[in-house]
Design an enzyme around this catalytic site. Sequence first.
Site, PDB file in Angstrom:
ATOM      1  N   CYS A 144       0.822  -1.209   0.000  1.00  0.00           N
ATOM      2  CA  CYS A 144       0.000   0.000   0.000  1.00  0.00           C
ATOM      3  C   CYS A 144       0.858   1.263   0.000  1.00  0.00           C
ATOM      4  O   CYS A 144       2.075   1.219   0.123  1.00  0.00           O
ATOM      5  CB  CYS A 144      -0.964  -0.026   1.173  1.00  0.00           C
ATOM      6  SG  CYS A 144      -0.148  -0.046   2.761  1.00  0.00           S
ATOM      7  N   ASP A 145       0.201   2.396  -0.071  1.00  0.00           N
ATOM      8  CA  ASP A 145       0.782   3.645  -0.551  1.00  0.00           C
ATOM      9  C   ASP A 145       2.145   4.042   0.020  1.00  0.00           C
ATOM     10  O   ASP A 145       3.059   4.379  -0.722  1.00  0.00           O
ATOM     11  CB  ASP A 145      -0.192   4.799  -0.269  1.00  0.00           C
ATOM     12  CG  ASP A 145      -1.467   4.690  -1.078  1.00  0.00           C
ATOM     13  OD1 ASP A 145      -1.700   3.631  -1.680  1.00  0.00           O
ATOM     14  OD2 ASP A 145      -2.232   5.656  -1.096  1.00  0.00           O
ATOM     15  N   GLU A 465      -4.751  13.233   2.878  1.00  0.00           N
ATOM     16  CA  GLU A 465      -5.344  13.139   1.551  1.00  0.00           C
ATOM     17  C   GLU A 465      -6.735  13.753   1.566  1.00  0.00           C
ATOM     18  O   GLU A 465      -7.407  13.770   2.589  1.00  0.00           O
ATOM     19  CB  GLU A 465      -5.468  11.678   1.121  1.00  0.00           C
ATOM     20  CG  GLU A 465      -4.186  11.049   0.677  1.00  0.00           C
ATOM     21  CD  GLU A 465      -4.402   9.646   0.136  1.00  0.00           C
ATOM     22  OE1 GLU A 465      -3.429   9.097  -0.385  1.00  0.00           O
ATOM     23  OE2 GLU A 465      -5.519   9.109   0.253  1.00  0.00           O
ATOM     24  N   SER A 491      -5.526  11.685  -2.905  1.00  0.00           N
ATOM     25  CA  SER A 491      -5.426  10.273  -3.217  1.00  0.00           C
ATOM     26  C   SER A 491      -5.139  10.112  -4.699  1.00  0.00           C
ATOM     27  O   SER A 491      -5.522  10.960  -5.518  1.00  0.00           O
ATOM     28  CB  SER A 491      -6.748   9.577  -2.879  1.00  0.00           C
ATOM     29  OG  SER A 491      -6.815   8.313  -3.489  1.00  0.00           O
TER      30      SER A 491
END
Length: 583
Positions: A144-145, A465, A491
């Site tokens: 994930c990010d 975000e 995002s």
Amino acid sequence: MHGVAVTGGSPSAAGRGDRERLERAAARAGLVHDAARAGARSHFRAMTIDPDRLSGPIVGIASTWTGTMPCNLNQRELSAAVERGVAAAGGVPLPFNTIAVSDNQSQGTPGMRASLVSREVIADSIELMDIAHDFDVMVCIVGCDKTTPGALMALARIDKPAVLLYGGPMRAGRHRGTRATIQDVWEAVGATGQGMMERAELDALERSACPGIGACAGNFTATTMAIALEFLGLSPLGTTLVAADDLDRRRVDAERCGVLAAGLRGGRSARDYLDARGLRNAMAGIAASGGSTNGFLHLLAIAREAGTPLTLRDLEDVCDRVPVLANMAPSGQFVATDLDDAGGVPVLIRELIAAELIDGTVPTVEGPSLAAAVADAAPPDARITFAAAAPFKARSGLMGLHGNLAPDGAVAKVAGTERRRHVGPAQVFDDEASCVAAITAGRVAPGNVLVIRNEGPAGGPGMREMLSVTAAVVGAGLGESVTLVTDGRFSGATRGLMVGHVSPEAARGGPLAVVRDGEMITVDVDRRVLAVEVPAAELAARLAAHVPPERPARGVLARYSALVESASDGAWLSNGRGRVDEG
């Protein structure tokens, strides 16, 4: 002076570094037999590791597994497969774990403040494990990010041979016969809040959009950074976009990474890939795939950790030259697993090399140059992937903006819209929640420029975000008539005409702090302009009288707020050296 990197060091610092290297070399040399290292060997024996094996390569395997989200759920199995590969190649695998934060589950809540902060914690924890255990080689398993940039930042500090293995994307869901992703869910939330969708329909979409494990399906931030890994040459080509639930392929890739890692001792180290050529290539890959604005933030932070001279304008220049070659959501139709089916990232790499838009001479972790490694890549299919001579879109949706609202720059994302310019009155909010409430209550008029301030790296703190905001705008039917300007970030699923990373941020004396309702703001992406129609002398007078909001007094967010650099410099932590804090 904002976010100037400090390089070099005093002779005494250099001497300490040389002394530490000698001490590490002596400790490592004595690990197998010296009496002084008996305690260490005793613990290795407790793990059934024969000390005689310790003369071979010791490979640290950093997993970002957590059971708190679907994004990284396969990483225990992938770590075990990497271990098998390392052991089969004669190395000693030493696996460990670090954290990960779900941007989706924390979206629109105070918990989102933890997201960007987690990038630094991931980097710190991987670095600390290497300081403690002095691995020869690193394998970082990411998903994930923030896990991918966090691992790259750690490797830039450690500067040892390394391989990165991406855990893979989620497959897209199906709803009412059409493809669905988490982006659709968030936009449906906005539509439901406006009474434009029934709650039952939202509930049905919620149940079908995310069918299984993996990072978000579209080309949001996780996929954006996965694509960057292949352009950097630090992941085996063609591996990043294999579906997370395709565990047979994933295990093969993981074992391959383990074997590869065991043979890297004494070879190229991480900074050989994280130089200006590699990072520009990565930015080109992000632009060509229609990726996330977070790519700017993460590549700048990685550059600072690697000591690589790179600026926001350098990355802007890359985006100005590179067309979009992939038809991927949110600016297109397809998802990450579709790109894998069409030949994967190597298709994009080969097209950009042929068009002389990236440097094909950079190395890859498997040995050949980038150009040689993609020589047999599939041709573009003109459906998911496109030739540079006939691109999906002639212009990237990512660009930098400058002007009296962003003296140090801002980044714009134009995705899912053809709008390139907006002039409208400011509607100002001092935080994200108040803006969402205004949209939900129908208090946002078409044509407005929504200004959200005090959500930057220091002011947030944590630079949340704004997917809940941008999705609410789109869901309310305002996506083609409203623009958002913020010192926060977006995002990768965001679409519309949106401007973030405004620098300096409001909490540190940026002009965004003193914009007033009704003042006309110009966003012109073709001219690269972000400006408010207020005379310079008036802005200066307002800023001189401005009192910034209080920040947290203690805890991790307080430390982060005190040390974080500007978004225009990657929002990295430099211990306050090289920054004039205007707050």
